[in-house]
Design a protein around this motif. Structure first.
Motif, PDB file in Angstrom:
ATOM      1  N   THR A   3       0.852  -1.186   0.000  1.00  0.00           N
ATOM      2  CA  THR A   3       0.000   0.000   0.000  1.00  0.00           C
ATOM      3  C   THR A   3       0.888   1.237   0.000  1.00  0.00           C
ATOM      4  O   THR A   3       1.865   1.299   0.752  1.00  0.00           O
ATOM      5  N   ALA A   4       0.553   2.205  -0.826  1.00  0.00           N
ATOM      6  CA  ALA A   4       1.339   3.442  -0.903  1.00  0.00           C
ATOM      7  C   ALA A   4       1.201   4.234   0.389  1.00  0.00           C
ATOM      8  O   ALA A   4       0.138   4.262   1.005  1.00  0.00           O
ATOM      9  N   ALA A   5       2.295   4.880   0.792  1.00  0.00           N
ATOM     10  CA  ALA A   5       2.270   5.713   1.994  1.00  0.00           C
ATOM     11  C   ALA A   5       1.425   6.950   1.739  1.00  0.00           C
ATOM     12  O   ALA A   5       1.389   7.463   0.616  1.00  0.00           O
ATOM     13  N   PRO A   6       0.730   7.448   2.768  1.00  0.00           N
ATOM     14  CA  PRO A   6      -0.058   8.673   2.592  1.00  0.00           C
ATOM     15  C   PRO A   6       0.837   9.854   2.222  1.00  0.00           C
ATOM     16  O   PRO A   6       2.019   9.888   2.571  1.00  0.00           O
ATOM     17  N   GLU A   7       0.270  10.803   1.525  1.00  0.00           N
ATOM     18  CA  GLU A   7       0.987  12.008   1.107  1.00  0.00           C
ATOM     19  C   GLU A   7       1.338  12.853   2.328  1.00  0.00           C
ATOM     20  O   GLU A   7       0.623  12.870   3.316  1.00  0.00           O
ATOM     21  N   THR A   8       2.446  13.580   2.255  1.00  0.00           N
ATOM     22  CA  THR A   8       2.869  14.507   3.304  1.00  0.00           C
ATOM     23  C   THR A   8       3.013  15.890   2.688  1.00  0.00           C
ATOM     24  O   THR A   8       3.518  16.021   1.577  1.00  0.00           O
ATOM     25  N   GLU A   9       2.573  16.905   3.426  1.00  0.00           N
ATOM     26  CA  GLU A   9       2.672  18.286   2.936  1.00  0.00           C
ATOM     27  C   GLU A   9       3.211  19.158   4.058  1.00  0.00           C
ATOM     28  O   GLU A   9       2.794  19.025   5.207  1.00  0.00           O
ATOM     29  N   ILE A  10       4.149  20.042   3.729  1.00  0.00           N
ATOM     30  CA  ILE A  10       4.712  20.996   4.685  1.00  0.00           C
ATOM     31  C   ILE A  10       4.026  22.340   4.439  1.00  0.00           C
ATOM     32  O   ILE A  10       3.944  22.798   3.301  1.00  0.00           O
ATOM     33  N   VAL A  11       3.516  22.966   5.522  1.00  0.00           N
ATOM     34  CA  VAL A  11       2.776  24.222   5.390  1.00  0.00           C
ATOM     35  C   VAL A  11       3.308  25.260   6.377  1.00  0.00           C
ATOM     36  O   VAL A  11       3.992  24.922   7.337  1.00  0.00           O
ATOM     37  N   ASP A  12       2.967  26.529   6.128  1.00  0.00           N
ATOM     38  CA  ASP A  12       3.378  27.629   7.011  1.00  0.00           C
ATOM     39  C   ASP A  12       2.273  28.060   7.970  1.00  0.00           C
ATOM     40  O   ASP A  12       2.547  28.759   8.939  1.00  0.00           O
ATOM     41  N   ALA A  13       1.028  27.682   7.706  1.00  0.00           N
ATOM     42  CA  ALA A  13      -0.114  28.110   8.517  1.00  0.00           C
ATOM     43  C   ALA A  13      -0.484  27.040   9.539  1.00  0.00           C
ATOM     44  O   ALA A  13      -0.237  25.855   9.330  1.00  0.00           O
ATOM     45  N   TRP A  14      -1.091  27.468  10.637  1.00  0.00           N
ATOM     46  CA  TRP A  14      -1.543  26.525  11.658  1.00  0.00           C
ATOM     47  C   TRP A  14      -2.949  26.016  11.360  1.00  0.00           C
ATOM     48  O   TRP A  14      -3.347  24.959  11.806  1.00  0.00           O
ATOM     49  N   ARG A  15      -3.732  26.780  10.600  1.00  0.00           N
ATOM     50  CA  ARG A  15      -5.081  26.365  10.198  1.00  0.00           C
ATOM     51  C   ARG A  15      -5.068  26.135   8.701  1.00  0.00           C
ATOM     52  O   ARG A  15      -4.733  27.039   7.927  1.00  0.00           O
ATOM     53  N   ILE A  16      -5.425  24.930   8.281  1.00  0.00           N
ATOM     54  CA  ILE A  16      -5.315  24.569   6.874  1.00  0.00           C
ATOM     55  C   ILE A  16      -6.582  23.862   6.396  1.00  0.00           C
ATOM     56  O   ILE A  16      -7.378  23.382   7.195  1.00  0.00           O
ATOM     57  N   ALA A  17      -6.736  23.811   5.077  1.00  0.00           N
ATOM     58  CA  ALA A  17      -7.870  23.117   4.465  1.00  0.00           C
ATOM     59  C   ALA A  17      -7.352  21.959   3.628  1.00  0.00           C
ATOM     60  O   ALA A  17      -6.261  22.020   3.081  1.00  0.00           O
ATOM     61  N   CYS A  18      -8.152  20.906   3.535  1.00  0.00           N
ATOM     62  CA  CYS A  18      -7.813  19.772   2.678  1.00  0.00           C
ATOM     63  C   CYS A  18      -9.073  19.365   1.921  1.00  0.00           C
ATOM     64  O   CYS A  18     -10.151  19.268   2.502  1.00  0.00           O
ATOM     65  N   ASP A  19      -8.911  19.132   0.604  1.00  0.00           N
ATOM     66  CA  ASP A  19     -10.039  18.678  -0.209  1.00  0.00           C
ATOM     67  C   ASP A  19      -9.663  17.445  -1.039  1.00  0.00           C
ATOM     68  O   ASP A  19     -10.365  17.076  -1.973  1.00  0.00           O
TER      69      ASP A  19
END
Length: 59
Positions: A3-19
């Motif tokens: 199974t592929a590993a889940p995606e990782t994202e680096i962000v600058d904000a503490w409140r984020i949205a995901c769609d």
């Protein structure tokens, strides 16, 4: 078959949205708050791990 590993994202904000990031094939947009002591949050729909830049390499 692995199974592929889940995606990782680096962000600058503490409140984020995901769609899900796949247009019509994604998921409903949700807003999440990154815990300032843990430094990351995981999307309950797509399992993407979103890490705040201050915690990059520590999580």
């Amino acid at each position: 078959m692995a199974t592929a590993a889940p995606e990782t994202e680096i962000v600058d904000a503490w409140r984020i949205a995901c769609d899900g990031g796949e247009g019509a094939l994604g998921h409903p947009r949700i807003w999440m708050q990154i815990d300032e002591t843990e430094g990351f949050v995981e999307c309950p729909y797509c399992d993407k791990k979103i890490i705040h830049r201050e915690f990059e390499g520590k999580v």
